[in-house]
Structures are given as C-alpha cells and as structure tokens.
Design a protein around this motif. Sequence first.
Motif, PDB file in Angstrom:
ATOM      1  N   ARG A   1      50.576 -15.372 -41.091  1.00 19.16           N
ATOM      2  CA  ARG A   1      50.001 -16.542 -41.779  1.00 19.16           C
ATOM      3  C   ARG A   1      48.716 -16.939 -41.439  1.00 19.16           C
ATOM      4  N   TRP A   2      48.154 -16.549 -40.460  1.00 18.66           N
ATOM      5  CA  TRP A   2      46.934 -17.285 -40.160  1.00 18.66           C
ATOM      6  C   TRP A   2      45.736 -16.153 -39.515  1.00 18.66           C
ATOM      7  N   TRP A   3      46.429 -15.153 -38.834  1.00 14.08           N
ATOM      8  CA  TRP A   3      45.744 -14.270 -38.256  1.00 14.08           C
ATOM      9  C   TRP A   3      44.285 -13.659 -38.910  1.00 14.08           C
ATOM     10  N   GLY A   4      44.574 -13.344 -40.314  1.00 19.21           N
ATOM     11  CA  GLY A   4      43.736 -12.822 -41.131  1.00 19.21           C
ATOM     12  C   GLY A   4      42.305 -13.735 -41.217  1.00 19.21           C
TER      13      GLY A   4
ATOM     14  N   LEU B   1      48.741 -10.252 -30.261  1.00 15.98           N
ATOM     15  CA  LEU B   1      49.026 -11.368 -31.344  1.00 15.98           C
ATOM     16  C   LEU B   1      48.838 -10.597 -32.879  1.00 15.98           C
ATOM     17  N   ALA B   2      47.679  -9.624 -32.693  1.00 21.43           N
ATOM     18  CA  ALA B   2      47.229  -9.019 -34.082  1.00 21.43           C
ATOM     19  C   ALA B   2      48.664  -8.066 -34.082  1.00 21.43           C
ATOM     20  N   GLU B   3      49.166  -7.262 -33.199  1.00 21.10           N
ATOM     21  CA  GLU B   3      50.288  -6.458 -33.178  1.00 21.10           C
ATOM     22  C   GLU B   3      51.370  -7.084 -33.782  1.00 21.10           C
TER      23      GLU B   3
ATOM     24  N   GLU C   1      41.194 -24.500 -41.395  1.00 21.46           N
ATOM     25  CA  GLU C   1      42.201 -25.048 -42.083  1.00 21.46           C
ATOM     26  C   GLU C   1      43.438 -24.193 -42.396  1.00 21.46           C
ATOM     27  N   ILE C   2      44.587 -24.338 -41.882  1.00 19.69           N
ATOM     28  CA  ILE C   2      45.868 -23.485 -42.000  1.00 19.69           C
ATOM     29  C   ILE C   2      46.913 -24.216 -43.085  1.00 19.69           C
ATOM     30  N   GLU C   3      46.987 -25.461 -42.903  1.00 22.67           N
ATOM     31  CA  GLU C   3      48.065 -26.132 -43.945  1.00 22.67           C
ATOM     32  C   GLU C   3      47.608 -27.452 -44.152  1.00 22.67           C
ATOM     33  N   ASP C   4      47.712 -27.760 -45.428  1.00 20.31           N
ATOM     34  CA  ASP C   4      47.342 -29.128 -46.008  1.00 20.31           C
ATOM     35  C   ASP C   4      48.392 -29.727 -46.670  1.00 20.31           C
ATOM     36  N   GLN C   5      49.194 -30.170 -46.062  1.00 19.84           N
ATOM     37  CA  GLN C   5      50.684 -30.760 -46.538  1.00 19.84           C
ATOM     38  C   GLN C   5      50.458 -32.354 -46.917  1.00 19.84           C
ATOM     39  N   PRO C   6      51.291 -33.037 -47.669  1.00 17.20           N
ATOM     40  CA  PRO C   6      51.289 -34.416 -47.916  1.00 17.20           C
ATOM     41  C   PRO C   6      51.397 -35.113 -46.597  1.00 17.20           C
ATOM     42  N   GLU C   7      52.263 -34.585 -45.780  1.00 18.79           N
ATOM     43  CA  GLU C   7      52.668 -35.403 -44.655  1.00 18.79           C
ATOM     44  C   GLU C   7      52.044 -34.971 -43.286  1.00 18.79           C
ATOM     45  N   TYR C   8      51.191 -33.889 -43.366  1.00 18.34           N
ATOM     46  CA  TYR C   8      50.477 -33.300 -42.181  1.00 18.34           C
ATOM     47  C   TYR C   8      49.397 -32.203 -42.832  1.00 18.34           C
TER      48      TYR C   8
END
Length: 169
Positions: free
Chosen positions: A49-52, A10-12, A65-72
């Motif tokens: 978008r998230w590995w780091g 995944l990192a590669e 936490e990765i995403e904090d959207q109004p819908e989810y």
Amino acid sequence: MSVAPEIAILAEASLLIPAQPTRAGTPGTRPTLGTLARHLRILAASPERWWGRVRFDPDRSVRIEIEDQPEYGAWLVVLPPARPGQQSTGQDCDCDVAVVIAGEAIEGAPGGAVLRPGSTRVHGQRHRLRGHGAGYSISLHARAVPPGPAPGPAPDGAASVNPRPALSK
C-alpha cells in the motif's frame, strides 16, 4: 547507493502479502490510541500500500502522506543516516502513535531513546525524530483528527476553519 537489508526484505514481502482493508471507526468520534496503533500495524503489514511511494533523500527527511481519513491521518517518515561527523537533522513530528518499520531513529535530542523496528510508541506532544545508525530509517505515524463540525462555508462570508490540526511537514 545501497539499501539496508531490512528495507529489501520489505520490498520482497510486498509482493507476497495481500492488501488488508482498514475499518473506519464510528463517524464523528476520535479514535483511541489503541485504534490508531491497530491502523499502523495493518499499514506496516501491508507494504504494497505504501512501498512504491517511499523516497530516499540523502540530504533531508521525507514525509509521505499515506492515509487521510475523517478520523485520522497516517504518514511515513524516511530519515537519512547521519553523515560522518554530523548528527542527523531529523524531523519534527506531532503524531499520536508511531512505529519504526526499518532502521533506527532517536527521539528527541541526540543521545535520546533509540527506537527500533516493531514496537509502537505513543506520543502526546510535539517531538523530534532523528535517523540513527548507518542506514535510512522508515517509520509510520498516525494522528487522530478531533471531532468537530463538518467543514463548509462559514457564516457571513467569514473564512472557513479547518477542524483538522496541521500535520508536520
């Protein structure tokens, strides 16, 4: 400490896959389980978008936490492997949809269903995840935010209420 081969892959891969934008649903509507699963597939296919942000802690599970959207909302859970002679302590979760990215996890009590990378799991109630096997487990989770009034000052000086349900820690 060594990293599991699937995590190294995944990192590669994160260096090769361009970022994929996500599209929000209609404002004020609760996304369907299919929409949430699509968001997780896009996130899983975009490790840049998230590995780091992934952290490995041998003593406890880690929620990121990765995403904090109004819908989810979407987050990662990193579960350490069980120590020899011990069961993994695990992580309580209140997601609607989850997918294991690397490693394996058990849902519920020891001896429960083993979750492996790739398949999407739909949930309706609070549940517990535990690491399974000799390596770390990384999973993505999403929960829809119920539609409601826009947050803001409450009338007559009362405390405002957050319409978003609390996500597990």
